[in-house]
Design a protein around this motif. Sequence first.
Motif, PDB file in Angstrom:
ATOM      1  N   MET A 218       0.801  -1.221   0.000  1.00  0.00           N
ATOM      2  CA  MET A 218       0.000   0.000   0.000  1.00  0.00           C
ATOM      3  C   MET A 218       0.836   1.274   0.000  1.00  0.00           C
ATOM      4  SD  MET A 218      -2.973  -1.365   2.519  1.00  0.00           S
ATOM      5  CE  MET A 218      -4.248  -0.155   2.285  1.00  0.00           C
ATOM      6  N   VAL A 219       2.079   1.226   0.491  1.00  0.00           N
ATOM      7  CA  VAL A 219       2.837   2.477   0.589  1.00  0.00           C
ATOM      8  C   VAL A 219       4.143   2.537  -0.202  1.00  0.00           C
ATOM      9  CG1 VAL A 219       1.871   3.017   2.844  1.00  0.00           C
ATOM     10  CG2 VAL A 219       4.036   1.804   2.700  1.00  0.00           C
ATOM     11  N   ALA A 220       4.618   1.392  -0.722  1.00  0.00           N
ATOM     12  CA  ALA A 220       5.957   1.420  -1.322  1.00  0.00           C
ATOM     13  C   ALA A 220       5.959   1.818  -2.790  1.00  0.00           C
ATOM     14  CB  ALA A 220       6.650   0.069  -1.150  1.00  0.00           C
ATOM     15  N   GLY A 221       4.794   1.853  -3.426  1.00  0.00           N
ATOM     16  CA  GLY A 221       4.744   2.281  -4.824  1.00  0.00           C
ATOM     17  C   GLY A 221       4.913   1.154  -5.823  1.00  0.00           C
ATOM     18  N   ASN A 222       5.545   0.051  -5.395  1.00  0.00           N
ATOM     19  CA  ASN A 222       5.632  -1.174  -6.191  1.00  0.00           C
ATOM     20  C   ASN A 222       6.249  -1.023  -7.569  1.00  0.00           C
ATOM     21  OD1 ASN A 222       4.235  -2.537  -4.089  1.00  0.00           O
ATOM     22  ND2 ASN A 222       2.342  -1.685  -4.892  1.00  0.00           N
ATOM     23  N   VAL A 223       7.132  -0.074  -7.747  1.00  0.00           N
ATOM     24  CA  VAL A 223       7.819   0.061  -9.025  1.00  0.00           C
ATOM     25  C   VAL A 223       9.039  -0.862  -9.017  1.00  0.00           C
ATOM     26  CG1 VAL A 223       9.043   1.636 -10.542  1.00  0.00           C
ATOM     27  CG2 VAL A 223       7.073   2.429  -9.254  1.00  0.00           C
ATOM     28  N   VAL A 224       9.167  -1.664 -10.092  1.00  0.00           N
ATOM     29  CA  VAL A 224      10.306  -2.580 -10.146  1.00  0.00           C
ATOM     30  C   VAL A 224      11.537  -1.824 -10.612  1.00  0.00           C
ATOM     31  CG1 VAL A 224      11.182  -4.746 -11.071  1.00  0.00           C
ATOM     32  CG2 VAL A 224       8.739  -4.449 -10.716  1.00  0.00           C
ATOM     33  N   GLN A 225      12.326  -1.325  -9.686  1.00  0.00           N
ATOM     34  CA  GLN A 225      13.558  -0.609 -10.030  1.00  0.00           C
ATOM     35  C   GLN A 225      14.466  -0.630  -8.812  1.00  0.00           C
ATOM     36  OE1 GLN A 225      12.462   3.469 -10.731  1.00  0.00           O
ATOM     37  NE2 GLN A 225      12.073   3.873  -8.590  1.00  0.00           N
ATOM     38  N   ILE A 226      15.766  -0.485  -9.071  1.00  0.00           N
ATOM     39  CA  ILE A 226      16.691  -0.343  -7.948  1.00  0.00           C
ATOM     40  C   ILE A 226      16.613   1.109  -7.504  1.00  0.00           C
ATOM     41  CG2 ILE A 226      19.121  -0.350  -7.277  1.00  0.00           C
ATOM     42  CD1 ILE A 226      19.505  -2.745  -9.052  1.00  0.00           C
ATOM     43  N   PRO A 227      16.245   1.344  -6.249  1.00  0.00           N
ATOM     44  CA  PRO A 227      16.012   2.724  -5.829  1.00  0.00           C
ATOM     45  C   PRO A 227      17.289   3.541  -5.854  1.00  0.00           C
ATOM     46  CG  PRO A 227      15.940   1.229  -3.950  1.00  0.00           C
ATOM     47  CD  PRO A 227      16.023   0.379  -5.167  1.00  0.00           C
ATOM     48  N   GLY A 228      17.217   4.742  -6.435  1.00  0.00           N
ATOM     49  CA  GLY A 228      18.373   5.615  -6.491  1.00  0.00           C
ATOM     50  C   GLY A 228      18.538   6.392  -5.193  1.00  0.00           C
ATOM     51  N   SER A 229      17.430   6.632  -4.503  1.00  0.00           N
ATOM     52  CA  SER A 229      17.494   7.290  -3.209  1.00  0.00           C
ATOM     53  C   SER A 229      16.379   6.706  -2.341  1.00  0.00           C
ATOM     54  CB  SER A 229      17.280   8.795  -3.357  1.00  0.00           C
ATOM     55  OG  SER A 229      15.903   9.086  -3.427  1.00  0.00           O
ATOM     56  N   ILE A 230      16.357   7.099  -1.067  1.00  0.00           N
ATOM     57  CA  ILE A 230      15.321   6.524  -0.208  1.00  0.00           C
ATOM     58  C   ILE A 230      13.950   7.117  -0.499  1.00  0.00           C
ATOM     59  CG2 ILE A 230      16.873   5.869   1.675  1.00  0.00           C
ATOM     60  CD1 ILE A 230      16.062   8.392   3.123  1.00  0.00           C
ATOM     61  N   PHE A 231      13.875   8.083  -1.416  1.00  0.00           N
ATOM     62  CA  PHE A 231      12.575   8.659  -1.760  1.00  0.00           C
ATOM     63  C   PHE A 231      11.992   8.038  -3.022  1.00  0.00           C
ATOM     64  CE2 PHE A 231      14.851  12.074   0.559  1.00  0.00           C
ATOM     65  CZ  PHE A 231      14.080  12.010   1.713  1.00  0.00           C
ATOM     66  N   ASP A 232      12.666   7.033  -3.565  1.00  0.00           N
ATOM     67  CA  ASP A 232      12.164   6.384  -4.766  1.00  0.00           C
ATOM     68  C   ASP A 232      11.255   5.226  -4.390  1.00  0.00           C
ATOM     69  OD1 ASP A 232      13.461   8.037  -6.429  1.00  0.00           O
ATOM     70  OD2 ASP A 232      15.126   6.683  -6.890  1.00  0.00           O
ATOM     71  N   PRO A 233      10.211   4.985  -5.207  1.00  0.00           N
ATOM     72  CA  PRO A 233       9.369   3.818  -4.949  1.00  0.00           C
ATOM     73  C   PRO A 233      10.103   2.506  -5.244  1.00  0.00           C
ATOM     74  CG  PRO A 233       8.633   4.990  -6.907  1.00  0.00           C
ATOM     75  CD  PRO A 233       9.726   5.800  -6.309  1.00  0.00           C
ATOM     76  N   VAL A 234       9.797   1.463  -4.506  1.00  0.00           N
ATOM     77  CA  VAL A 234      10.421   0.155  -4.730  1.00  0.00           C
ATOM     78  C   VAL A 234       9.356  -0.934  -4.654  1.00  0.00           C
ATOM     79  CG1 VAL A 234      12.723   0.625  -3.850  1.00  0.00           C
ATOM     80  CG2 VAL A 234      10.936  -0.046  -2.273  1.00  0.00           C
ATOM     81  N   ARG A 235       9.723  -2.133  -5.080  1.00  0.00           N
ATOM     82  CA  ARG A 235       8.845  -3.281  -4.915  1.00  0.00           C
ATOM     83  C   ARG A 235       9.604  -4.365  -4.154  1.00  0.00           C
ATOM     84  NH1 ARG A 235       5.457  -6.421  -9.616  1.00  0.00           N
ATOM     85  NH2 ARG A 235       4.673  -4.329  -9.962  1.00  0.00           N
ATOM     86  N   ALA A 236       8.959  -4.931  -3.126  1.00  0.00           N
ATOM     87  CA  ALA A 236       9.586  -6.007  -2.371  1.00  0.00           C
ATOM     88  C   ALA A 236       9.204  -7.355  -2.970  1.00  0.00           C
ATOM     89  CB  ALA A 236       9.159  -5.940  -0.913  1.00  0.00           C
TER      90      ALA A 236
END
Lengths: 290, 268
Positions: A218-236
């Motif tokens: 619900m909060v991580a944004g679920n984008v499949v990418q290696i995050p460039g910073s802690i403000f980028d969305p990620v998917r677990a």
Amino acid sequence: MSKTNESLVEKGLLITAISSIILIALIILFIFWEGIPAMQSYGFFNFVFGMDWSPSDNQYGVFPMIIGSLAITGLSLLMAVPLGISCAIFLAEIAPNSMRQILRPTIQTLAGIPSVVYGFFGLIILVPFMRVQFGGTGFSMLTASIVLTVMILPIIVSVSEDAIRSVPYEYKEASLALGSTHWQTIKNVLFPAAIPGIITSVILGMGRAIGETLAIIMVAGNVVQIPGSIFDPVRALTSNIAIEMGYATGIHYNALFATGIVLMAMIIILLVIANYLHYKKKVTIGGGYL
Amino acid sequence: MNWKYITGIIILIIIIIAYIMVTSQNNYVRVEVAGSTSVQPVASQLADAYMKKHPDVKINVQGGGSGLGIRSVSQGIIDIGTSSKGLNANESTGLKQYLIGKDGVLVVINNNSQLDGLNKTQIKDIYSGKITNWKDVGGPDATINVITREDGSGTRSVFQKIVMGKDKIKGDAVVLTSTESIAQSVKGDPNAIGYMSLTGFKGDIKALKVDGVYPSEETIFNGTYPIQNPFLFLTKGEPQGVVKDFIDFCLSPEGQEIVKEEKVVPAS
């Protein structure tokens, strides 16, 4: 008669104990059974180190999600461990009894709140807050880590507190008798003696953090990418399985089980490392087996 | 060694009870319905209403996705497949299609935005990543926060097919997994854009005109709103007996009234 009763109870307990092992074995077997075909057809290294996850184009690389899972878990532990241990020391040593009686149940209630509630809270309150403060969409690794921090805090606090409290009272008495202050006693005697228990609390917290799914979706944004910073969305990894399981067929379906294999392997590796630390610390304390 | 017999007897009893429970449900006429998750709620309502009238029929409605619905009904595993997308020539072979309703995919933005319409090309450019700032489509100077649904979602596949065509939705669009979470984030973010089905639209966010047509029951019904999709019931060959009766019920004025209550646009 009492003898047969006795053995009946024993065998009954044996059966329940064995059944839990059998269940775990069956689950592992099933996950491997379903997941191995995807790894075979897509290639193990392509799967684990692949950068693209796009089931509609037959791309199944989970590496960004491995990083995502590790990053979210690491960041939340970074926040939760100092906070949790300080809180545990306060509860065990400093807080007066009346305050402890209020604080403890409050923290335990935090542990009982279902994860979907945390997720919804994150989505409604935290995500807009992060968007206003830091820009972007608000869905980010940091948002997910903050939600996770709140979720694992109660585990770390209550297990660490128990560990500090179960340090034999003689240790404290001896230290105080030698003239150390209360803080010196906490820092040099109680805390080192409680380290194995505290490490256990961190292991448990880590386990919950890495396995958490719903709140993260619900909060991580679920984008499949290696995050460039802690403000980028990620998917677990966990989110990946939960999001797509409902639709997956064929190799995509197997790939999701293979994601499960990767997740399990990751947890096992982390547990081994954590248990090793636990074991090592236990030896260095000498008599301090807690 | 008495316990051996006792555990043996207990296990035997459990097996017998389980067997009885499994086999005792055969007194009903069963109809299996499965497929699109967006059709599922309305199909369940229709099934409930029908079962109330015919207590000897048991209709079991499941989700699984349009693809699953089409596949299972062609293979004869289920009686009725449901789909929230039109079938291509390959898929429709041997299947009979019944249109029970229509749904639209709304492109939604925050209520505070001045914008009230986009054309399909602009939406496509926003989602493919060619346009990243609201000022390029007549809005304020702010980055567009693109929100999409997960791969496999019915709403996404309708959006993909009608708006995106062969282009891909950009990889760094935020992925949310339900209509409600899309609505919530668009409600809170003045720079967000998302899409959702008409059935989930509650009015606290703004639905955009697409190619100048505002999405409503009317414009979806008469076909002028471009991003829309059919709710289909599929059967293998000509339906018979209870299955036919159920489909007739769904298409009757009474059934269509239920369809309307679920905020799906009726077919007739």
